[in-house]
Scaffold this motif. Sequence first.
Motif, PDB file in Angstrom:
ATOM      1  N   ASN A 150     -26.973  22.065  41.237  1.00  0.00           N
ATOM      2  CA  ASN A 150     -26.740  23.176  41.458  1.00  0.00           C
ATOM      3  C   ASN A 150     -25.361  23.805  41.135  1.00  0.00           C
ATOM      4  OD1 ASN A 150     -26.132  25.516  43.042  1.00  0.00           O
ATOM      5  ND2 ASN A 150     -27.386  25.210  44.550  1.00  0.00           N
ATOM      6  N   ILE A 151     -25.441  24.567  39.882  1.00  0.00           N
ATOM      7  CA  ILE A 151     -24.101  24.659  38.986  1.00  0.00           C
ATOM      8  C   ILE A 151     -23.592  25.803  39.933  1.00  0.00           C
ATOM      9  CG2 ILE A 151     -25.238  26.511  37.749  1.00  0.00           C
ATOM     10  CD1 ILE A 151     -22.688  23.868  36.598  1.00  0.00           C
ATOM     11  N   GLU A 152     -24.263  26.841  40.543  1.00  0.00           N
ATOM     12  CA  GLU A 152     -23.571  27.903  41.358  1.00  0.00           C
ATOM     13  C   GLU A 152     -22.642  27.280  42.348  1.00  0.00           C
ATOM     14  OE1 GLU A 152     -26.776  28.055  40.735  1.00  0.00           O
ATOM     15  OE2 GLU A 152     -26.727  29.822  39.040  1.00  0.00           O
ATOM     16  N   GLU A 153     -23.224  26.312  43.352  1.00  0.00           N
ATOM     17  CA  GLU A 153     -22.679  25.721  44.367  1.00  0.00           C
ATOM     18  C   GLU A 153     -21.457  24.881  44.110  1.00  0.00           C
ATOM     19  OE1 GLU A 153     -24.081  22.398  47.361  1.00  0.00           O
ATOM     20  OE2 GLU A 153     -25.309  23.969  47.518  1.00  0.00           O
ATOM     21  N   SER A 154     -21.769  24.105  42.932  1.00  0.00           N
ATOM     22  CA  SER A 154     -20.639  23.159  42.159  1.00  0.00           C
ATOM     23  C   SER A 154     -19.447  23.945  41.864  1.00  0.00           C
ATOM     24  CB  SER A 154     -20.905  22.490  41.150  1.00  0.00           C
ATOM     25  OG  SER A 154     -22.036  21.643  41.440  1.00  0.00           O
ATOM     26  N   TYR A 155     -19.686  25.300  41.436  1.00  0.00           N
ATOM     27  CA  TYR A 155     -18.661  26.035  40.873  1.00  0.00           C
ATOM     28  C   TYR A 155     -17.670  26.765  42.151  1.00  0.00           C
ATOM     29  CZ  TYR A 155     -16.113  29.901  38.338  1.00  0.00           C
ATOM     30  OH  TYR A 155     -15.218  30.677  37.615  1.00  0.00           O
ATOM     31  N   GLU A 156     -18.629  27.175  43.175  1.00  0.00           N
ATOM     32  CA  GLU A 156     -17.943  27.550  44.448  1.00  0.00           C
ATOM     33  C   GLU A 156     -17.121  26.385  45.133  1.00  0.00           C
ATOM     34  OE1 GLU A 156     -17.510  30.619  45.681  1.00  0.00           O
ATOM     35  OE2 GLU A 156     -18.390  31.260  43.680  1.00  0.00           O
ATOM     36  N   TYR A 157     -17.686  25.358  45.220  1.00  0.00           N
ATOM     37  CA  TYR A 157     -16.994  24.188  45.657  1.00  0.00           C
ATOM     38  C   TYR A 157     -15.574  23.791  45.006  1.00  0.00           C
ATOM     39  CZ  TYR A 157     -16.026  19.200  46.377  1.00  0.00           C
ATOM     40  OH  TYR A 157     -15.648  18.003  46.904  1.00  0.00           O
ATOM     41  N   MET A 158     -15.804  24.154  43.448  1.00  0.00           N
ATOM     42  CA  MET A 158     -14.387  23.855  42.762  1.00  0.00           C
ATOM     43  C   MET A 158     -13.587  24.806  43.443  1.00  0.00           C
ATOM     44  SD  MET A 158     -14.517  21.274  41.015  1.00  0.00           S
ATOM     45  CE  MET A 158     -15.530  20.116  39.704  1.00  0.00           C
ATOM     46  N   LYS A 159     -13.871  26.195  43.427  1.00  0.00           N
ATOM     47  CA  LYS A 159     -12.874  27.169  43.796  1.00  0.00           C
ATOM     48  C   LYS A 159     -12.603  26.997  45.095  1.00  0.00           C
ATOM     49  CE  LYS A 159     -14.600  31.505  43.349  1.00  0.00           C
ATOM     50  NZ  LYS A 159     -15.335  32.600  43.143  1.00  0.00           N
ATOM     51  N   GLU A 160     -13.164  26.652  45.993  1.00  0.00           N
ATOM     52  CA  GLU A 160     -12.792  26.370  47.382  1.00  0.00           C
ATOM     53  C   GLU A 160     -11.526  25.457  47.460  1.00  0.00           C
ATOM     54  OE1 GLU A 160     -16.287  25.653  49.791  1.00  0.00           O
ATOM     55  OE2 GLU A 160     -16.913  27.730  49.418  1.00  0.00           O
ATOM     56  N   LYS A 161     -11.781  24.162  46.577  1.00  0.00           N
ATOM     57  CA  LYS A 161     -10.842  23.092  46.481  1.00  0.00           C
ATOM     58  C   LYS A 161      -9.527  23.378  45.582  1.00  0.00           C
ATOM     59  CE  LYS A 161     -12.141  19.201  46.829  1.00  0.00           C
ATOM     60  NZ  LYS A 161     -12.057  18.312  48.073  1.00  0.00           N
TER      61      LYS A 161
END
Length: 118
Positions: free
Chosen positions: A78-89
């Motif tokens: 899930n590329i969108e979820e991964s991108y948001e995860y990275m932003k949150e971290k």
Amino acid sequence: MSSPVQNQIQTVFIPVSSIEKARDWYCGLLDVPTEGEILHGHLFILPMKGSAGIVLDSRIYAPENVFRIPAVQLLTDNIEESYEYMKEKGVELVTGIEHGQWFNFKDPDGNMLMVCKC
């Protein structure tokens, strides 16, 4: 004569300035335990799935040795979820999601890596 060198990647070495900080950062990012020995005072083998591994190495670190282009591609479903995860971290994102499939980011030492939905 056939080649005795196999067509398989064993390990990718990533130059890091602090083995302990890099271990903690990568393990936190990949949600894997930080357990495991730091070998010879400068190597940490990340517990990865699949046949290819990642070794963090503080002995090879120098600013000119960091990856300026992605030398490692991490997989996602899930590329969108991964991108948001990275932003949150608070990870330094270098690109947005490109072509709905991948994005680039940097580790704390400036090594460029990629996440891809392939």
